[in-house]
Structure formats: structure tokens, C-alpha cells
Scaffold this motif. Structure first.
Motif, mmCIF file in Angstrom:
data_model
loop_
_atom_site.group_PDB
_atom_site.id
_atom_site.type_symbol
_atom_site.label_atom_id
_atom_site.label_comp_id
_atom_site.label_asym_id
_atom_site.label_seq_id
_atom_site.Cartn_x
_atom_site.Cartn_y
_atom_site.Cartn_z
ATOM 1 N N ARG A 78 0.952 -1.147 -0.085
ATOM 2 C CA ARG A 78 -0.021 -0.072 0.119
ATOM 3 C C ARG A 78 0.827 1.308 0.060
ATOM 4 N N GLN A 79 0.437 2.106 -1.017
ATOM 5 C CA GLN A 79 1.249 3.498 -0.970
ATOM 6 C C GLN A 79 0.410 4.521 -0.719
ATOM 7 N N THR A 80 0.664 5.274 0.221
ATOM 8 C CA THR A 80 -0.127 6.694 0.305
ATOM 9 C C THR A 80 0.687 7.744 0.055
ATOM 10 N N LEU A 81 -0.063 9.023 -0.264
ATOM 11 C CA LEU A 81 0.511 10.058 -0.859
ATOM 12 C C LEU A 81 1.906 10.569 -0.193
ATOM 13 N N GLY A 82 2.980 10.674 -0.775
ATOM 14 C CA GLY A 82 4.267 11.120 -0.157
ATOM 15 C C GLY A 82 5.055 10.081 0.426
ATOM 16 N N GLN A 83 4.554 9.025 0.369
ATOM 17 C CA GLN A 83 5.175 7.656 1.089
ATOM 18 C C GLN A 83 5.694 6.742 0.222
ATOM 19 N N MET A 125 9.350 10.051 -9.453
ATOM 20 C CA MET A 125 9.855 9.983 -8.112
ATOM 21 C C MET A 125 10.697 8.680 -8.132
ATOM 22 N N TYR A 126 11.637 8.800 -7.235
ATOM 23 C CA TYR A 126 12.668 7.851 -7.137
ATOM 24 C C TYR A 126 12.709 7.247 -5.689
ATOM 25 N N PHE A 147 10.463 -5.961 1.692
ATOM 26 C CA PHE A 147 11.310 -4.815 1.180
ATOM 27 C C PHE A 147 10.844 -3.574 2.058
ATOM 28 N N TYR A 148 11.894 -2.870 2.253
ATOM 29 C CA TYR A 148 11.661 -1.656 3.023
ATOM 30 C C TYR A 148 11.820 -0.355 2.149
ATOM 31 N N PHE A 149 10.985 0.370 1.978
ATOM 32 C CA PHE A 149 11.096 1.707 1.141
ATOM 33 C C PHE A 149 11.378 2.759 1.692
ATOM 34 N N GLY A 150 12.135 3.878 1.061
ATOM 35 C CA GLY A 150 12.263 5.230 1.933
ATOM 36 C C GLY A 150 11.047 5.955 1.469
ATOM 37 N N THR A 151 10.931 7.121 1.738
ATOM 38 C CA THR A 151 9.848 8.157 1.331
ATOM 39 C C THR A 151 10.158 8.703 -0.067
ATOM 40 N N GLY A 152 11.165 8.562 -0.665
ATOM 41 C CA GLY A 152 11.240 8.871 -2.051
ATOM 42 C C GLY A 152 11.672 10.505 -2.295
ATOM 43 N N THR A 153 12.492 10.538 -3.523
ATOM 44 C CA THR A 153 12.979 11.785 -4.057
ATOM 45 C C THR A 153 12.284 12.216 -5.292
ATOM 46 N N SER A 154 11.712 13.490 -5.469
ATOM 47 C CA SER A 154 11.062 13.815 -6.721
ATOM 48 C C SER A 154 12.044 14.563 -7.023
ATOM 49 N N LEU A 155 12.551 14.097 -8.540
ATOM 50 C CA LEU A 155 13.415 14.612 -9.339
ATOM 51 C C LEU A 155 12.489 15.382 -10.627
ATOM 52 N N THR A 156 13.291 16.659 -10.830
ATOM 53 C CA THR A 156 12.586 17.404 -12.071
ATOM 54 C C THR A 156 13.801 17.594 -12.706
ATOM 55 N N VAL A 157 13.783 17.291 -14.169
ATOM 56 C CA VAL A 157 14.845 17.643 -14.880
ATOM 57 C C VAL A 157 14.410 18.888 -15.959
ATOM 58 N N ILE A 158 15.159 19.809 -15.756
ATOM 59 C CA ILE A 158 14.779 21.234 -16.283
ATOM 60 C C ILE A 158 15.491 21.396 -17.740
ATOM 61 N N PRO A 159 14.725 21.699 -18.789
ATOM 62 C CA PRO A 159 15.280 21.711 -20.062
ATOM 63 C C PRO A 159 16.255 22.679 -20.390
#
Lengths: 114, 113
Positions: A36-41, B89-90, B101-113
């Protein structure tokens, strides 16, 4: 396409209703996971199967949640008496039992509980 | 306890430049695997690269490389020659003993032209 598929892609339901999602893994993969994935997680583990056996369940998986994989192929995740807090993306992944088991994800089912 | 930490909620990079996305992990298991996934706005998690804890060399897959520093418990993703399609998101993930599996909260990457 031989990837993981999920159905439906989107589901809107009213609080208190039951919903069921389906996941079809990559055909030769014997492990199947639900997240399950909630927003921002990041995705949070819910449960996984090896063939038809459900081997592990997270404490996140309340008794309103049940998952099955009756023939070791596709799996279903049912949520009974849905609550607004169940609104999330439900992701399915599959893997082979070998090495470090890279998991391959499906497109997810986005659930909105009104 | 297993934990993944991604401290960069958002990153910007100029097209064709390289970018590093940070990931630190915590585990007491001697054997573990580290993974990076990309999640575009469509929602599907796309596997990018994997590093095993006993691997001597850093993993590479095309424009992706994993800068694995075991003593520092870090597993940073390096994307070279960024493209507009890399905007997403990565997520960094870890699997140790056991099957979660344990995941992090992620990083949002934006590539600028």
C-alpha cells in the motif's frame, strides 16, 4: 505484454462497501507481494505469497483485509467495510525465488473511499 | 530494525547533467540487497538497479550507477546525462533476511530543459 497487471486501475467506493482487487503476476514468478502506498510515502508491505501459500502478513493488514492466491497464479486483495483511511494506491509485485529477488511491480490500483 | 532514509524530498537537474540521489540504510543483517525504483506520474514502479551487500563493485545499468559505500551505509543513485523523461519519483529500497522490502519516502526529481 508479459508484465504484472492489476485490475481495476481505479476504484471509487463509499465507506462501508467491500472492494476486491486482482493482480496477475509475471507468469513464471512464484512470489507475489501486495503493498500500500499513500501520498508522499514509499510502498508499505502488506503481505506476500509463495505459490499459493501466504507466508507473511504485516501488522498493517487489519482483519478487514484478506488476500488469496488460490492456484498460485493470480491473487486477489479484498477490503471489507472500507474506511476513508484505506484510500491509497495498492501495488502488486512479483518475483522469482532466486538471488535477491528483484521485484517487478504492476501499475497499481488507486482506491478512493468517500 | 531495517530502515531506509532519503533526505532529499525534491531535486532539480539541468538536462544532460548528472545528478546524485541520496539513500542511507540501517540494518544489522550482514547480507542484504539494495534497490532503486523509478515511479513516474502514471504510478508504476520501474526497477532501475540492484546492489548486493557482498558485491565488490558498484552496480551500473546504462545511465544509472549505484555509489555503494558500505561503511557509511549509503547507496546513492547517480543518473548521468539526465533526460526530460527522468522526471519522476525515485525510491530506494532494501531487502535483508526475511522477505519484506523496505522503501524510503522517495525523492522527486525534476529535469529542467
Amino acid at each position: 505484454d508479459t508484465g504484472v497487471s492489476q485490475d481495476p486501475r481505479h476504484k471509487i467506493t463509499k465507506r462501508g462497501q467491500n472492494v476486491t482487487f486482482r493482480c496477475d503476476p509475471i507468469s513464471e514468478h512464484n512470489r507475489l507481494y501486495w503493498y500500500r502506498q499513500t501520498l508522499g510515502q514509499g510502498p508499505e508491505f502488506l503481505t506476500y505469497f509463495q505459490n499459493e501459500a501466504q507466508l507473511e502478513k504485516s501488522r498493517l493488514l487489519s482483519d478487514r483485509f484478506s488476500a488469496e492466491r488460490p492456484k498460485g497464479s493470480f491473487s486477489t486483495l479484498e477490503i471489507q467495510r472500507t474506511e476513508q483511511g484505506d484510500s491509497a494506491m495498492y501495488l502488486c509485485a512479483s518475483s522469482l525465488v532466486s538471488g535477491w529477488e528483484t521485484q517487478y511491480f504492476g501499475p497499481g490500483t488507486r482506491l478512493l473511499v468517500l | 530494525a531495517q530502515k531506509i532514509t532519503q533526505t532529499q524530498p525534491g531535486m532539480f537537474v539541468q538536462e544532460k547533467e548528472a545528478v546524485t540521489l541520496d539513500c542511507t540504510y540501517d540494518t544489522s543483517d550482514p547480507s542484504y540487497g539494495l534497490f532503486w525504483y523509478k515511479q513516474p506520474s502514471s504510478g508504476e514502479m520501474i526497477f532501475l538497479i540492484y546492489q548486493g551487500s557482498y558485491d565488490q563493485q558498484n552496480a551500473t545499468e546504462g545511465r544509472y550507477s549505484l555509489n555503494f559505500q558500505k561503511a557509511r551505509k549509503s547507496a546513492n543513485l547517480v543518473i548521468s546525462a539526465s533526460q526530460l523523461g527522468d522526471s519522476a519519483m525515485y525510491f530506494c529500497a532494501m531487502r535483508a533476511t526475511g522477505n519484506q522490502f523496505y522503501f524510503g519516502t522517495g525523492t522527486s526529481l525534476t529535469v529542467i530543459p
